[in-house]
Design a protein around this motif. Structure first.
Motif, PDB file in Angstrom:
ATOM      1  N   ALA A  10      84.206 127.645  18.186  1.00 43.05           N
ATOM      2  CA  ALA A  10      83.270 126.934  17.796  1.00 43.05           C
ATOM      3  C   ALA A  10      83.354 125.572  17.488  1.00 43.05           C
ATOM      4  N   GLY A  11      83.158 124.444  17.474  1.00 43.33           N
ATOM      5  CA  GLY A  11      83.618 123.468  18.470  1.00 43.33           C
ATOM      6  C   GLY A  11      84.419 122.650  19.204  1.00 43.33           C
ATOM      7  N   ARG A  12      84.731 123.673  19.941  1.00 45.93           N
ATOM      8  CA  ARG A  12      85.588 123.408  20.993  1.00 45.93           C
ATOM      9  C   ARG A  12      84.891 124.140  22.173  1.00 45.93           C
ATOM     10  N   PRO A  13      84.033 123.179  22.750  1.00 45.85           N
ATOM     11  CA  PRO A  13      83.517 122.955  23.903  1.00 45.85           C
ATOM     12  C   PRO A  13      84.253 123.379  25.061  1.00 45.85           C
ATOM     13  N   ALA A  20      70.207 123.439  14.052  1.00 41.89           N
ATOM     14  CA  ALA A  20      70.842 121.732  14.367  1.00 41.89           C
ATOM     15  C   ALA A  20      70.833 121.507  13.277  1.00 41.89           C
ATOM     16  N   ALA A  21      71.263 123.076  12.003  1.00 44.36           N
ATOM     17  CA  ALA A  21      72.105 122.016  10.345  1.00 44.36           C
ATOM     18  C   ALA A  21      73.263 121.911  10.568  1.00 44.36           C
ATOM     19  N   ALA A  22      74.633 122.244  11.249  1.00 40.79           N
ATOM     20  CA  ALA A  22      75.741 121.815  11.270  1.00 40.79           C
ATOM     21  C   ALA A  22      76.011 120.583  11.668  1.00 40.79           C
ATOM     22  N   GLY A  23      77.016 120.330  11.180  1.00 51.25           N
ATOM     23  CA  GLY A  23      77.934 118.524  11.959  1.00 51.25           C
ATOM     24  C   GLY A  23      77.940 118.821  13.316  1.00 51.25           C
ATOM     25  N   GLY A  24      78.266 118.312  13.614  1.00 53.16           N
ATOM     26  CA  GLY A  24      78.793 118.131  15.382  1.00 53.16           C
ATOM     27  C   GLY A  24      77.796 118.795  16.109  1.00 53.16           C
ATOM     28  N   HIS A  25      76.696 119.239  16.022  1.00 58.16           N
ATOM     29  CA  HIS A  25      75.623 120.504  16.942  1.00 58.16           C
ATOM     30  C   HIS A  25      75.590 119.196  17.739  1.00 58.16           C
ATOM     31  N   ASP A  26      75.328 118.123  17.828  1.00 61.20           N
ATOM     32  CA  ASP A  26      74.277 117.442  19.688  1.00 61.20           C
ATOM     33  C   ASP A  26      75.403 117.170  20.375  1.00 61.20           C
ATOM     34  N   PRO A  70      77.497 126.110  20.592  1.00 57.66           N
ATOM     35  CA  PRO A  70      79.219 125.943  20.400  1.00 57.66           C
ATOM     36  C   PRO A  70      78.709 125.354  18.993  1.00 57.66           C
ATOM     37  N   CYS A  71      78.218 125.008  18.309  1.00 53.47           N
ATOM     38  CA  CYS A  71      77.978 124.530  17.304  1.00 53.47           C
ATOM     39  C   CYS A  71      78.799 125.791  15.853  1.00 53.47           C
ATOM     40  N   VAL A  99      76.793 120.754  21.105  1.00 52.27           N
ATOM     41  CA  VAL A  99      76.251 120.560  22.751  1.00 52.27           C
ATOM     42  C   VAL A  99      76.145 120.641  23.720  1.00 52.27           C
ATOM     43  N   ALA A 100      76.104 118.509  24.272  1.00 53.04           N
ATOM     44  CA  ALA A 100      76.145 118.031  24.807  1.00 53.04           C
ATOM     45  C   ALA A 100      77.404 117.900  26.221  1.00 53.04           C
ATOM     46  N   ALA A 101      78.345 117.906  25.178  1.00 53.45           N
ATOM     47  CA  ALA A 101      79.224 118.768  25.814  1.00 53.45           C
ATOM     48  C   ALA A 101      79.961 119.691  26.728  1.00 53.45           C
ATOM     49  N   LEU A 102      79.604 120.734  25.720  1.00 52.94           N
ATOM     50  CA  LEU A 102      79.070 121.993  26.407  1.00 52.94           C
ATOM     51  C   LEU A 102      78.693 121.777  28.044  1.00 52.94           C
ATOM     52  N   ALA A 103      77.279 121.221  27.950  1.00 55.44           N
ATOM     53  CA  ALA A 103      76.185 121.093  28.869  1.00 55.44           C
ATOM     54  C   ALA A 103      77.439 120.230  29.647  1.00 55.44           C
TER      55      ALA A 103
END
Length: 203
Positions: free
Chosen positions: A170-173, A84-90, A35-36, A93-97
């Motif tokens: 992207a970035g909108r989980p 995992a290079a993009a900012g806000g990755h974790d 999702p990042c 991902v956690a929000a989407l899950a």
């Protein structure tokens, strides 16, 4: 059948009958890009996903197939982890899950997506407290968390192409989860199944 952590290395299980049942899981499995917005660091192997799901259920896909048919679990979504290079990755991902498990969708993660869901406690049995009623009941029955980590090898024989890779999401989980949920609904209705758990006793 307790899982100290929901890290699953895909392995052999069952005979031809078991393989045929695992193949049925394909109807309910969707693969989404990280999702990042970054591309996956390792090709997502659909066969490994299906084997890992069976392994998590004690070596047979039958318990999961039953839960899928009655809507206790609406579907499965594999999040193809990136580097995992993009900012806000974790956070993404956690929000989407979390969004997906809250809609009774069992989640699988690969690569660096593992760190995000592990930090959020979603690989543990206690993570089912954040899941929808049906998925939470299934996880309690199987003594597993609502998210599984699946190790992916290089040179995957059955690479699965992400199905919900709209760059606009992207970035909108939350919106990505809603889009995936609509696809799951359409798939379930096409299969002649109820989209939501009707309270049928699971045994």
């Amino acid at each position: 059948m307790h899982k100290d952590s929901n890290a699953v290395a895909a392995g052999a299980c069952g005979g031809d009958g078991g393989r045929a049942a695992r193949d049925l899981l394909r109807e309910y499995l969707f693969v989404v890009a990280c999702p990042c917005g970054m591309p996956a660091s390792v090709p997502a192997d659909g066969e490994r996903f299906r084997e890992a799901l069976a392994d998590a259920c004690g070596g047979s896909p039958e318990p999961l197939l039953k839960a899928l048919r009655i809507g206790m679990v609406r579907g499965m979504v594999a999040i193809a982890g990136c580097d995992a290079a993009a900012g806000g990755h974790d956070a993404s991902v956690a929000a989407l899950a979390r969004e997906l498990i809250g809609q009774d969708v069992l989640v699988l993660v690969t690569a660096d997506a593992r760190a995000a869901v592990q930090a959020a406690g979603l690989l543990e049995v206690s993570g089912a407290e954040l899941a929808g009623t049906g998925l939470a009941d299934f996880c309690g029955h199987m003594d597993m968390g609502p998210v599984l980590f699946v190790a992916q090898g290089g040179g995957a024989a059955q690479a699965a192409t992400p199905e919900a890779a709209d760059p606009a999401l992207a970035g909108r989980p939350a919106e990505l989860a809603a889009a995936v949920s609509r696809r799951i609904t359409a798939r379930r209705l096409a299969l002649g199944l109820n989209d939501r758990y009707d309270g049928t006793v699971y045994s």
